[in-house]
Design an enzyme around this catalytic site. Structure first.
Site, PDB file in Angstrom:
ATOM      1  N   HIS A 307      53.853  35.960  27.936  1.00 28.36           N
ATOM      2  CA  HIS A 307      53.588  35.901  26.448  1.00 28.36           C
ATOM      3  C   HIS A 307      52.342  34.971  26.474  1.00 28.36           C
ATOM      4  O   HIS A 307      52.272  33.952  27.042  1.00 28.36           O
ATOM      5  CB  HIS A 307      54.659  35.139  25.568  1.00 28.36           C
ATOM      6  CG  HIS A 307      54.514  35.337  24.310  1.00 28.36           C
ATOM      7  ND1 HIS A 307      53.715  34.910  23.447  1.00 28.36           N
ATOM      8  CD2 HIS A 307      55.211  36.268  23.520  1.00 28.36           C
ATOM      9  CE1 HIS A 307      53.699  35.218  22.239  1.00 28.36           C
ATOM     10  NE2 HIS A 307      54.587  36.171  22.259  1.00 28.36           N
ATOM     11  N   ASP A 364      61.033  41.080  23.592  1.00 26.60           N
ATOM     12  CA  ASP A 364      60.956  42.569  23.580  1.00 26.60           C
ATOM     13  C   ASP A 364      61.820  42.884  24.763  1.00 26.60           C
ATOM     14  O   ASP A 364      62.095  44.111  25.048  1.00 26.60           O
ATOM     15  CB  ASP A 364      59.578  43.310  23.883  1.00 26.60           C
ATOM     16  CG  ASP A 364      58.967  43.526  22.292  1.00 26.60           C
ATOM     17  OD1 ASP A 364      59.821  43.806  21.497  1.00 26.60           O
ATOM     18  OD2 ASP A 364      57.640  43.471  22.505  1.00 26.60           O
TER      19      ASP A 364
HETATM   20  N1  ACO Z   1      54.183  41.000  35.159  1.00 30.46           N
HETATM   21  C1  ACO Z   1      53.412  40.636  36.090  1.00 30.46           C
HETATM   22  N2  ACO Z   1      52.237  39.588  36.348  1.00 30.46           N
HETATM   23  C2  ACO Z   1      52.054  39.322  34.833  1.00 30.46           C
HETATM   24  C3  ACO Z   1      52.703  39.763  33.792  1.00 30.46           C
HETATM   25  C4  ACO Z   1      53.948  40.558  33.966  1.00 30.46           C
HETATM   26  N3  ACO Z   1      54.548  40.981  32.896  1.00 30.46           N
HETATM   27  N4  ACO Z   1      51.960  39.046  32.738  1.00 30.46           N
HETATM   28  C5  ACO Z   1      51.283  38.252  33.068  1.00 30.46           C
HETATM   29  N5  ACO Z   1      51.236  38.427  34.562  1.00 30.46           N
HETATM   30  C6  ACO Z   1      50.286  37.615  35.460  1.00 30.46           C
HETATM   31  C7  ACO Z   1      48.768  38.245  35.310  1.00 30.46           C
HETATM   32  O1  ACO Z   1      48.614  39.268  36.172  1.00 30.46           O
HETATM   33  C8  ACO Z   1      48.022  37.036  35.716  1.00 30.46           C
HETATM   34  O2  ACO Z   1      48.028  36.703  37.061  1.00 30.46           O
HETATM   35  P1  ACO Z   1      46.672  36.069  37.655  1.00 30.46           P
HETATM   36  O3  ACO Z   1      46.719  34.495  37.072  1.00 30.46           O
HETATM   37  O4  ACO Z   1      47.238  35.908  39.091  1.00 30.46           O
HETATM   38  O5  ACO Z   1      45.609  36.906  37.454  1.00 30.46           O
HETATM   39  C9  ACO Z   1      48.623  35.848  35.063  1.00 30.46           C
HETATM   40  O6  ACO Z   1      49.911  36.126  34.802  1.00 30.46           O
HETATM   41  C10 ACO Z   1      48.340  35.514  33.376  1.00 30.46           C
HETATM   42  O7  ACO Z   1      48.522  36.763  32.841  1.00 30.46           O
HETATM   43  P2  ACO Z   1      47.377  37.099  31.533  1.00 30.46           P
HETATM   44  O8  ACO Z   1      47.481  38.763  31.369  1.00 30.46           O
HETATM   45  O9  ACO Z   1      46.129  36.470  31.680  1.00 30.46           O
HETATM   46  O10 ACO Z   1      48.023  36.456  30.198  1.00 30.46           O
HETATM   47  P3  ACO Z   1      47.681  36.879  28.953  1.00 30.46           P
HETATM   48  O11 ACO Z   1      48.186  35.743  28.255  1.00 30.46           O
HETATM   49  O12 ACO Z   1      46.483  37.223  28.873  1.00 30.46           O
HETATM   50  O13 ACO Z   1      48.740  38.072  28.623  1.00 30.46           O
HETATM   51  C11 ACO Z   1      50.626  39.292  28.231  1.00 30.46           C
HETATM   52  C12 ACO Z   1      50.056  38.030  27.842  1.00 30.46           C
HETATM   53  C13 ACO Z   1      49.704  40.404  27.447  1.00 30.46           C
HETATM   54  C14 ACO Z   1      52.055  39.374  27.196  1.00 30.46           C
HETATM   55  C15 ACO Z   1      50.963  39.524  29.739  1.00 30.46           C
HETATM   56  O14 ACO Z   1      52.156  38.596  30.074  1.00 30.46           O
HETATM   57  C16 ACO Z   1      51.675  40.986  29.792  1.00 30.46           C
HETATM   58  O15 ACO Z   1      50.923  41.924  30.140  1.00 30.46           O
HETATM   59  N6  ACO Z   1      53.127  41.240  29.705  1.00 30.46           N
HETATM   60  C17 ACO Z   1      53.695  42.517  29.683  1.00 30.46           C
HETATM   61  C18 ACO Z   1      53.520  43.215  28.517  1.00 30.46           C
HETATM   62  C19 ACO Z   1      54.555  42.596  27.356  1.00 30.46           C
HETATM   63  O16 ACO Z   1      55.685  42.062  27.735  1.00 30.46           O
HETATM   64  N7  ACO Z   1      54.082  42.566  26.123  1.00 30.46           N
HETATM   65  C20 ACO Z   1      54.749  41.798  25.046  1.00 30.46           C
HETATM   66  C21 ACO Z   1      54.252  40.686  24.749  1.00 30.46           C
HETATM   67  S1  ACO Z   1      55.452  39.902  23.293  1.00 30.46           S
HETATM   68  C22 ACO Z   1      54.980  40.664  21.865  1.00 30.46           C
HETATM   69  O17 ACO Z   1      53.670  41.123  21.714  1.00 30.46           O
HETATM   70  C23 ACO Z   1      55.971  40.817  20.941  1.00 30.46           C
END
Ligand code: ACO
Length: 428
Positions: A307, A364
């Site tokens: 998140h 979610d």
């Molecule tokens: N699975 C695997 N790796 C992940 C995940 C995941 N679900 N989420 C983040 N990471 C990793 C990224 O690859 C990144 O790794 P790195 O630092 O080695 O490059 C690190 O964790 C940080 O991730 P970001 O994408 O930079 O974090 P950001 O805050 O931009 O994204 C997000 C948050 C979009 C929610 C992300 O965690 C994601 O894509 N999760 C899956 C989709 C999801 O569940 N979305 C619902 C959000 S809640 C809502 O909207 C109600």
């Protein structure tokens, strides 16, 4: 004495005001900084940028706190109702019993939609995603209520627009579902409460009212409360920015619905179930999928994990996890993908990759499992999210308007070609 921050650029120093919130959050006010220094700030994804000062929702991602108008989400989820929470978000205070009664009664008397909406609905193919149908029907309200386009209308006129939207949204949502199924539309029944009426329009038949199990209506009501607001997320920021151009409430909320649709935002609940189904179909080897999620050459992400703001736990996920267990037990539903979900969660919570990146189950991760148990199909999950988020979007739109906020218009750092002369096509 007012606090300031000092920024130095190439030896030139600038004092900037510090803004402090009621929870002692601090922000540097850079609104006049470009005028002083010629320099802008850059922050792709607005990861560290406040777009407004808001009195609606407080969240602390490090501590896992979420409060609507100061009231903890845990208390609201346990003791309140979705309509009461909607009132709280939109008008700022918990209603008295007579205020709640008249709010609920106003909403129930505006659930009916113009018959011509059926013609619009008929124009969609049955393959249309219900989120697209929902956002279109919400925008279409501007055609039935053209006065809503007037940016200078009175607070009373604005309020009736708000009531209409809250009242008609379940009708639009359920009709989008019926359209997809090719089933006859069910009209709203104003004898029923908000959730029971919605479930009847979803699952009722023309001659048979759907008798919802109280466990189902109460789980649905709780899910809607948990989704009702979440401060300046992607869809809410969209609602505020579209509304800042003085576009109508309906146009602004429709834009929010579209922003919510994406799999990185509200679309994640659909993506979670699809992921769990894929894992099940693939033999249920959670370790294999965990490895894929960690592999940087593999685009797969563990949906429902991570998140932007919660970096310890998502308080909504805790409440939902328990609700999922309760609903499945009460309805006697045995869902093998729940075991896969629990297995993934257990592994991820002790996996160094997820621990290092502070990736925890978000709201979610479990909401889709409850929706499945309630008989709601996967591509309706994000519609359910939109139904829940509606009062939050409305409250944020109303606040933006009442604060007289300026039109949203970020700047950029240009990195393209510099000035060059046009080349005639024969010379290229
Ligand atoms: N699975 C695997 N790796 C992940 C995940 C995941 N679900 N989420 C983040 N990471 C990793 C990224 O690859 C990144 O790794 P790195 O630092 O080695 O490059 C690190 O964790 C940080 O991730 P970001 O994408 O930079 O974090 P950001 O805050 O931009 O994204 C997000 C948050 C979009 C929610 C992300 O965690 C994601 O894509 N999760 C899956 C989709 C999801 O569940 N979305 C619902 C959000 S809640 C809502 O909207 C109600």
């Amino acid at each position: 004495m007012s606090k300031t921050a000092n920024i130095s650029i190439n030896g030139q120093s600038y004092d900037l005001p510090l803004v402090e919130g009621s929870e002692q959050e601090q922000a540097i006010d850079i609104s006049k900084f470009r005028g002083q220094s010629g320099v802008i700030t850059i922050d792709p994804g607005f990861k560290n940028t406040g777009s407004t000062q808001s009195a609606i929702t407080f969240l602390d991602g490090e501590k896992g706190i979420l409060r609507y108008r100061g009231y903890p989400i845990e208390q609201l989820a346990e003791k309140s109702s979705f309509l009461e929470v909607s009132y709280l978000l939109i008008y700022g205070e918990l209603p008295s019993s007579s205020e709640l009664e008249s709010f609920a009664s106003e909403i129930t008397t505006h659930t009916m939609v113009n018959e011509d909406i059926r013609k619009i609905l008929d124009g969609f193919p049955s393959s249309a995603h219900p989120m697209g149908v929902l956002s279109s029907l919400v925008t279409a309200q501007t055609a039935f209520y053209p006065a809503s386009l007037d940016p200078n209308r009175s607070p009373d006129e604005i309020n009736i627009g708000i009531i209409r939207l809250l009242a008609k949204m379940p009708t639009f949502a359920a009709w989008a579902f019926k359209k997809q199924k090719g089933h006859p539309l069910i009209y709203p029944n104003n004898q029923l409460d908000y959730c029971s009426n919605f479930l009847n329009m979803m699952f009722g038949l023309p001659a048979t009212q759907y008798e919802a199990d109280p466990a189902v209506t109460s789980a649905l009501d709780q899910l809607l409360i948990l989704h009702a607001d979440h401060e300046q997320n992607c869809s809410t920021s969209t609602v505020r920015i579209v509304g800042s151009s003085q576009a109508s409430l309906y146009a602004s909320i429709s834009a929010g619905i579209n922003a919510l649709w994406g799999p990185l935002h509200g679309g994640a609940n659909q993506a979670v179930i699809e992921m769990l189904e894929n894992i099940k179909a693939d033999g249920g080897d959670t370790k294999k999928w965990m490895a894929k999620a960690k592999d940087k050459d593999d685009p797969f992400r563990l949906m429902g994990f991570g998140h932007r703001v919660y970096k310890n736990f998502d308080p909504r996920a805790r409440i939902i996890k328990k609700a999922a267990d309760d609903v499945l037990e009460k309805l006697g539903v045995v869902d093998p993908i729940l075991d896969i979900a629990k297995g993934l969660e257990e592994e991820a919570l002790s996996d160094q990759y997820f621990v290092d990146r502070k990736l925890y189950p978000n709201v979610d991760f479990y909401s889709g499992i409850i929706y499945r148990a309630l008989g709601i199909p996967t591509d309706m999950f994000t519609v359910m999210f939109a139904l829940g988020r509606l009062p939050g979007w409305i409250a944020q739109w109303k606040e933006m308007r009442e604060n007289g906020e300026p039109i949203g218009r970020p700047r950029q750092v240009y990195v393209g070609e510099t000035d060059r002369n046009y080349i005639d096509i024969s010379s290229r």
